[in-house]
Design a protein around this motif. Structure first.
Motif, short mmCIF file in Angstrom:
data_model
loop_
_atom_site.label_atom_id
_atom_site.label_comp_id
_atom_site.label_asym_id
_atom_site.label_seq_id
_atom_site.Cartn_x
_atom_site.Cartn_y
_atom_site.Cartn_z
N ALA A 13 1.63 -3.01 -2.11
CA ALA A 13 1.17 -1.56 -2.06
C ALA A 13 -0.22 -1.34 -2.05
CB ALA A 13 1.79 -1.20 -3.30
N GLY A 14 -0.52 -0.39 -0.97
CA GLY A 14 -1.97 -0.16 -0.69
C GLY A 14 -2.34 -0.85 0.28
N ARG A 15 -1.81 -1.90 0.76
CA ARG A 15 -2.42 -2.76 1.71
C ARG A 15 -1.52 -2.97 3.19
NH1 ARG A 15 -2.97 -8.52 -0.50
NH2 ARG A 15 -1.25 -7.91 -1.82
N VAL A 16 -0.47 -2.17 3.26
CA VAL A 16 0.33 -2.07 4.39
C VAL A 16 -0.58 -1.28 5.69
CG1 VAL A 16 2.20 -1.33 5.54
CG2 VAL A 16 2.08 -2.27 3.29
N ILE A 27 9.24 1.72 5.37
CA ILE A 27 8.71 0.25 4.76
C ILE A 27 9.81 -0.07 3.67
CG2 ILE A 27 7.05 -0.39 3.30
CD1 ILE A 27 5.09 1.79 4.37
N VAL A 28 10.38 -1.27 3.91
CA VAL A 28 11.62 -1.75 3.14
C VAL A 28 10.85 -2.63 1.90
CG1 VAL A 28 13.66 -2.90 2.96
CG2 VAL A 28 12.86 -1.33 5.01
N VAL A 29 11.06 -2.30 0.68
CA VAL A 29 10.64 -2.80 -0.42
C VAL A 29 11.76 -3.26 -1.37
CG1 VAL A 29 8.54 -1.84 0.20
CG2 VAL A 29 9.80 -0.86 -1.66
N PRO A 30 11.45 -4.29 -2.28
CA PRO A 30 12.54 -4.24 -3.49
C PRO A 30 12.37 -3.09 -4.69
CG PRO A 30 10.80 -5.76 -3.64
CD PRO A 30 10.41 -5.22 -2.44
N LYS A 31 13.42 -2.92 -4.94
CA LYS A 31 13.40 -1.85 -5.98
C LYS A 31 12.47 -1.55 -7.01
CE LYS A 31 15.80 2.00 -7.67
NZ LYS A 31 15.74 3.24 -6.87
N ARG A 38 5.29 4.00 -3.25
CA ARG A 38 5.49 5.14 -3.08
C ARG A 38 4.19 6.18 -3.25
NH1 ARG A 38 10.32 7.19 -1.24
NH2 ARG A 38 12.08 6.22 -1.94
N LYS A 39 3.41 5.58 -4.35
CA LYS A 39 2.18 6.00 -4.41
C LYS A 39 1.33 6.32 -3.20
CE LYS A 39 1.93 4.33 -9.21
NZ LYS A 39 1.29 3.56 -10.12
N TYR A 40 1.43 5.29 -2.31
CA TYR A 40 0.77 5.34 -1.14
C TYR A 40 1.35 5.59 0.05
CZ TYR A 40 -2.15 2.09 -4.04
OH TYR A 40 -2.87 1.66 -4.97
N GLU A 43 7.73 9.25 1.30
CA GLU A 43 8.97 9.14 1.83
C GLU A 43 9.22 8.06 2.92
OE1 GLU A 43 11.44 10.91 0.69
OE2 GLU A 43 9.96 11.41 -0.91
N LEU A 44 8.26 7.25 3.24
CA LEU A 44 8.56 6.11 4.23
C LEU A 44 9.13 4.96 3.29
CD1 LEU A 44 4.96 6.01 6.29
CD2 LEU A 44 7.08 7.64 6.78
N VAL A 45 8.92 5.11 2.22
CA VAL A 45 9.40 3.88 1.60
C VAL A 45 11.09 3.79 1.48
CG1 VAL A 45 9.27 2.61 -0.66
CG2 VAL A 45 7.51 3.60 0.34
N VAL A 46 11.79 2.71 1.71
CA VAL A 46 13.04 2.57 1.52
C VAL A 46 13.24 1.32 0.57
CG1 VAL A 46 15.19 1.90 2.28
CG2 VAL A 46 14.01 3.67 3.58
N ALA A 47 14.06 1.54 -0.39
CA ALA A 47 14.04 0.20 -1.64
C ALA A 47 15.45 -0.06 -1.49
CB ALA A 47 14.03 0.84 -3.01
#
Length: 220
Positions: A13-16, A27-31, A38-40, A43-47
Motif C-alpha cells: 500500500a502506497g508503493r504501487v 489493484i487486486v489485494v487480500p481482504k 484504499r487510502k491510496y 475505487e481501483l482496489v478490488v479485494a
C-alpha cells in the motif's frame, strides 16, 4: 479489442506504481489489506478473500477467476515503465493502450493464447531483426486470453514460466513483442534464500515438462 488491466499486489500500500500507466485498472489485494490500499488508490482496489491469496500463482488464479471470459492484461505492481528498447523512451498511457488493444486483436487472429514483451535485458538476446516472436517466454507484463488454463499453485516461484509453457503447449503460439521491454524493477528480490527457492520450484517445472523443454542449471 476490450481488455481489463489487473495488478496483483500484496503488502505494498502506497508503493504501487503500475496503475499510473492505465485508465481504470484494478489493484487486486487480500481482504485484510483492503483498507490500507484504499487510502491510496480508492475505487481501483478490488479485494479477494485472504485464503485466495498467499502466493503469486494462487492470487493470479483468483484474478483470472474474478473475470471469466475477459481478456486480462496482468501486470506486476512494481514495474515503473515500459520502453522502446532502442531509445529507452517510456511509452505513454495511450501508447500502452494502443499496444495492448492491437496485441489482443493479433492473438485472436493468429490463434495465440497470450502475449507479452521482451523481458530479457541481455543485449545479446534482443533479437534486433525479429520484432515478433511466436514461441519465446513472456513474464510480468502479459496479456491473457480467456480459457481454462491456470497457474500451478505448487510453485512459489517460476509460476509464470509454467503458465507460458501451458499456453504454448495448447495454442503452439505465444506472441512476444521484442521491441519493448520493462525499464525499471523496484523489488525483484535476490540472495541465496531466494535462489534456493527458485531452484526448487524450477525443478518442479523441469520434472513436469521434461529436461528437453526446461533445463535448470545451478551455477552457484
Amino acid at each position: 479489442m476490450t481488455y481489463r488491466v489487473c495488478i496483483p499486489s500484496y503488502n505494498r500500500a502506497g508503493r504501487v506504481v503500475t496503475h499510473e500507466w492505465f485508465d481504470n485498472p484494478v489493484i487486486v489485494v487480500p481482504k485484510s489489506q483492503e483498507a490500507d490500499y484504499r487510502k491510496y488508490y480508492g475505487e481501483l482496489v478490488v479485494a479477494i478473500a485472504d485464503e485466495l491469496d498467499g502466493s503469486a500463482p494462487r492470487k493470479r488464479n483468483a484474478v483470472l477467476n474474478l473475470y471469466p471470459g475477459e481478456n486480462i492484461l496482468m501486470v506486476d505492481d512494481d514495474m515503473t515503465a515500459i520502453s522502446r528498447r532502442k531509445n529507452k523512451i517510456p511509452l505513454g498511457k495511450q501508447e500502452i493502450a494502443h499496444l495492448a488493444e492491437n496485441a489482443f486483436l493479433m492473438c485472436s487472429e493468429i490463434g495465440a493464447g497470450m502475449w507479452g514483451i521482451n523481458m530479457n535485458l541481455d543485449p545479446m538476446k534482443h533479437r534486433d531483426f525479429h520484432p515478433l516472436s511466436l514461441t519465446k517466454p513472456v513474464y510480468w507484463f502479459v496479456g491473457i486470453l480467456p480459457d481454462d488454463i491456470r497457474y500451478d499453485e505448487r510453485l512459489l516461484l517460476g509460476e509464470d514460466l509454467d503458465f507460458y509453457l501451458q499456453k504454448l503447449n495448447k495454442y503452439r503460439k505465444v506472441l512476444r513483442f521484442n521491441n519493448y521491454q520493462p525499464e525499471i524493477f523496484l523489488s525483484k528480490e535476490g540472495g541465496i534464500q531466494q535462489r534456493d527457492k527458485w531452484l526448487e520450484c524450477h525443478r518442479i517445472v523441469e520434472q513436469k515438462w521434461g529436461s528437453d523443454i526446461v533445463h535448470i542449471k545451478d551455477t552457484s
